[in-house]
Structure formats: structure tokens, C-alpha cells
Write an enzyme that holds these catalytic residues in place. Structure first.
Site, mmCIF file in Angstrom:
data_model
loop_
_atom_site.group_PDB
_atom_site.id
_atom_site.type_symbol
_atom_site.label_atom_id
_atom_site.label_comp_id
_atom_site.label_asym_id
_atom_site.label_seq_id
_atom_site.Cartn_x
_atom_site.Cartn_y
_atom_site.Cartn_z
ATOM 1 C CG HIS A 173 67.224 25.564 13.667
ATOM 2 N ND1 HIS A 173 65.853 25.683 13.736
ATOM 3 C CD2 HIS A 173 67.458 24.460 12.929
ATOM 4 C CE1 HIS A 173 65.298 24.696 13.056
ATOM 5 N NE2 HIS A 173 66.246 23.943 12.554
ATOM 6 C CG ASN B 209 60.120 15.802 15.908
ATOM 7 O OD1 ASN B 209 60.496 14.637 15.886
ATOM 8 N ND2 ASN B 209 59.206 16.266 15.081
ATOM 9 N N GLY C 83 69.751 19.662 10.201
ATOM 10 C CA GLY C 83 69.327 18.338 10.654
ATOM 11 C C GLY C 83 68.817 17.466 9.526
ATOM 12 C CB THR C 84 66.541 18.140 6.680
ATOM 13 O OG1 THR C 84 65.514 18.652 7.535
ATOM 14 C CG2 THR C 84 65.925 17.358 5.540
ATOM 15 C CB CYS D 178 58.453 20.090 9.223
ATOM 16 S SG CYS D 178 59.905 20.152 10.262
ATOM 17 C CB THR E 218 82.089 26.868 0.004
ATOM 18 O OG1 THR E 218 82.753 26.729 -1.244
ATOM 19 C CG2 THR E 218 82.810 27.873 0.880
ATOM 20 C CD GLN F 176 63.448 18.918 18.629
ATOM 21 O OE1 GLN F 176 63.547 19.554 19.675
ATOM 22 N NE2 GLN F 176 63.019 19.466 17.506
#
Ligand code: PLP
Length: 403
Positions: free
Chosen positions: A200, A148, A70-71, A347, A238, A178
Site C-alpha cells: 500500500h 517514513n 510491512g509490519t 501509525c 492461505t 518506503q
């Protein structure tokens, strides 16, 4: 009984997603960019996952860019647009730091929200006008689909209308990290040019995500990683084949049982929030308006309190603020009772900084200092909710006694 109520930080993985990943970790290690048969098989796995993500997110397969989470998706959207077209970046004041920090690093501007955490559309329109009257051009507006911390769902279509009207040249980005677990992102984010997701948060693995770059936005975005030209030159490196396959598997399962999960979890969340509000005095549910908070102060006929209105929140978030309590101490006591939760966003958890989200919603510092986020997910059970209902009230009482 332990209770994992930190699903907004990370969800348990779907077992099917783990199973889908294992062959790519154990048996099929070829580089998907290669020319031989084994490489082509990995490329095919990525293409199939791309089709799944495209259908879940309401995009064309060519518009999906796989990222490292996400970041990275947020940074690519915000900084990628700024690198390519410059201009002024605008974000809501309640964005995750993955959007907020890139926007502020380029001297962007923030749009205020109301007490529910919803973007103030009038103020957004005024801000867009002000920037342009000052001779600047707005290049991107970023408004998250679901928050979030408190779980507020933005009215993205209305935001889009304001942006199209008051800054017609600007792109709209939405951080839907979210949202995938709870909302039909394909429909609700249809008006966004750029959409970020992260595996995740919906039963997939960490370290993999996607950014939808709609065809119309493609020329306005510069790549942030340069090299082998993967992902149509938009994100070199990759690809994480196993992660991408796991994400697509989790996304498909999420969509398949989303309606049932939302209904089941909403009942659990309401029981949790109602139970804690009932059991602990001097507590507010962040961003939720109740009878007491109404402008007229009046309850319904008969005098019983109105039910809290949580219609604008995702089903899995219960966010409370306890007066006279320190969040970190509360989390410590809860952990001793094997209830795992967090204070602000994951975070930020552990940091003493008060939440910028709660501050933007006008929650006083003294209350925000006692915030607790209990977040439920696809695997949360009634027993876990019971464990939290048993653990939180005595923990708050104990802290208040000693404060
Ligand atoms: N955006 C939001 C709304 C989030 O909740 C998070 C993670 O908490 C992120 C972005 C960052 O996602 P990731 O952990 O995949 O980097």
C-alpha cells in the site's frame, strides 16, 4: 480543492492493480494450496506475481515470502532471526516501530544517527565491537532504506561494509517499505540478506507485503506462523491471492514509470518545501542542511542563501517543524481546509508522544512538537501542492497568535 498529502501513510491504489485484483475476488476463489484445476490457476497467479516481485526486488523467486504487510515482514525478519539463532539484535534509532519494537522486546541495541537521520557509521562500528567484547554475538542489524517520517535514504552499502567487517556473522535486514516508490530497491538493497516491502506504499492494496529472504539467510530464520506450510514453510496461512496480484501489478507499474514520477514529484516537493520555508518564519526542514546550519555559517559568494540540500531524501517527503505550534492543532486546521497530512508516522499520528525519529536526529522537543509531514506520491498534482501552500501559512499564523 482538497489535497491528499499523506502518501507515506498510504498511497491511492493504481487503477490497474484494482482491475487485476477483481477477478480473484469475484470469480476465482479457489484455495491456491488445493490440488484441482481451479486451485492450480490461483497458484499460477501467485507464481507469476512472485516472479514480478523477485525482479523488482533483485531476488530469486524462491527468496520471496508473501506476508500480510510491512509490519509482518519486519517482525518475521527480526523475530524470526532471533527465534532461530538468538544473539543480540541491533537497529538504527530511526526505524519504524515495526522494527524498533521487536528489537527492543528482545533487549536489542540502537545505533545513533546524525542530524540528517543517517546512521553514524563510526558509532555503529563501535556498538558492534562493544557488544562482542561483552561476550555477545550480533545476530541481525536492521537499517531501513528510506525513513517514513523525514524521508532520509540510508547509505546501505556503507552500512553493510561496517556490518561485514565488525560483526561478520550478522545478517543485514532493511525495511524498504518506503523505498519501492522512489528507489531502485533491487540495486540499493542488494547487500541486505532480508528486505521488507508493503504494497500500500506503492499503489497496491493494504494488508499484503513481502519479505525477501536470501538463500544464504534462509537457515537463520524461524517461521512466525506455523500451519499449512505455505511460502516454503516460512509463512503458513492461505495466501491473499488478490492482494498479491494487486501488489505485483502496482510494483511493475511503479518500476516502469519510476524515473519520470521521481523527477515530477521532486519538483513538486521542492516547490512545496521552498514555498513553506519562505512563507513561515521560525521553521526548519527536518534533516535538511542549509547555509545557516553549515559549520562555517558562510553562504555562497554574493550572499544569497544556499539551496537546501535534499539529495539524501526520497523525492516525495516534505517534513517541516514549526516553532510554537502544536502538530495536532495544525492537522486539525489543515483538515478543515481539506489538506490531509500527518505529524509523525501515520501509525503514531494522534499520539501525543514526540517522534523518536526527530529526537534521534537531535531536533529539540519544542520544534518536534510542531512537526508536519506532507508526503507526495505517484498521483499527487500541482493543484494539491498549491492547496497546501495556501493552507499551511495561515494555519500556523493562527495557532501562533493563540499560543
Ligand atoms: N515500515 C515502514 C518504514 C513504514 O512506513 C510502515 C508503515 O507506515 C511499515 C513498516 C508498516 O507497514 P504496514 O502498514 O504495511 O504494516
Amino acid at each position: 480543492m482538497s489535497a491528499y498529502l499523506d502518501c507515506s501513510a498510504s498511497t491511492p491504489m493504481r487503477p490497474e492493480a484494482v482491475d487485476a485484483m477483481l477477478p480473484h475476488l469475484r470469480d476465482h476463489w479457489a484455495n491456491p494450496s488445493g490440488a484441482h484445476t481451479l486451485a492450480r490457476a490461483e497458484r499460477k497467479a501467485i507464481d507469476e506475481a512472485r516472479d514480478v516481485m523477485a525482479s523488482v526486488l533483485g531476488a530469486d523467486a524462491s527468496e520471496i515470502v508473501f506476508t500480510g504487510g510491512g509490519t509482518e515482514s519486519d517482525n518475521l525478519a527480526v523475530l524470526g532471526v532471533h527465534d532461530r539463532v538468538g544473539g543480540t539484535l541491533v537497529a538504527s534509532a530511526v526505524e519504524h516501530h515495526a522494527v524498533l519494537d521487536p528489537v527492543l522486546s528482545r533487549k536489542g541495541r540502537l545505533a545513533p544517527v546524525d542530524e540528517r537521520g543517517l546512521v553514524d557509521l563510526g558509532a555503529l562500528a563501535a556498538l558492534l565491537e562493544e557488544i562482542q567484547v561483552g561476550g555477545e554475538r550480533v545476530s541481525l542489524v536492521s537499517v531501513m532504506l528510506a525513513n517514513n517520517e523525514v524521508g532520509t535514504v540510508q547509505e546501505l552499502d556503507r552500512v553493510a561494509k561496517v556490518v561485514r567487517r565488525h560483526a561478520p556473522g550478522a545478517l543485514l535486514h532493511t525495511d524498504a517499505v518506503q523505498a519501492v516508490q522512489w528507489l531502485d530497491v533491487a540495486t540499493l538493497a542488494a547487500s541486505a540478506d532480508l528486505v521488507s516491502v508493503s504494497a500500500h506504499k506503492f499503489g497496491g492494496p493494504k494488508g499484503v507485503g513481502a519479505l525477501v529472504v536470501r538463500a544464504a539467510a534462509a537457515d537463520h530464520l524461524a517461521a512466525r506462523t506455523l500451519g499449512g506450510g505455505q511460502e516454503r514453510e516460512r509463512r503458513s496461512g492461505t495466501q491473499n491471492v488478490a492482494g498479491i496480484v494487486g501488489m505485483a501489478t502496482a510494483a511493475r507499474l511503479t518500476v516502469d514509470d519510476r524515473a519520470a514520477t521521481v523527477e515530477r514529484v521532486r519538483v513538486l516537493r521542492n516547490r512545496l518545501a521552498d514555498g513553506l520555508l519562505e512563507a513561515v518564519d521560525d521553521t526548519i526542514e527536518s534533516g535538511v542542511i542549509t547555509a545557516d546550519a553549515d559549520a562555517d555559517g558562510a553562504g555562497p559568494p554574493g550572499g544569497s542563501p544556499r539551496r537546501p540540500d535534499r539529495a539524501h531524501k526520497v523525492a516525495g517527503t516534505c517534513h517541516l517543524c514549526f516553532e510554537g505550534v502544536d502538530s495536532e492543532s495544525l492537522l486539525y486546521l489543515l483538515e478543515r481546509a481539506e489538506v490531509y497530512a500527518s505529524a509523525a508516522s501515520s501509525c503514531a499520528s494522534g499520539a501525543a508522544e514526540p517522534s523518536h525519529v526527530l529526537a534521534a536526529m537531535g531536533i529539540p522537543r519544542s520544534l518536534a512538537a510542531g512537526s508536519l509531514r506532507l508526503s507526495l506520491g505517484w498521483a499527487t498534482t500541482g493543484d494539491e501542492v498549491d492547496a497546501a501552500l495556501a493552507a499551511v501559512p495561515p494555519a500556523v499564523e493562527r495557532l501562533r497568535l493563540f499560543s
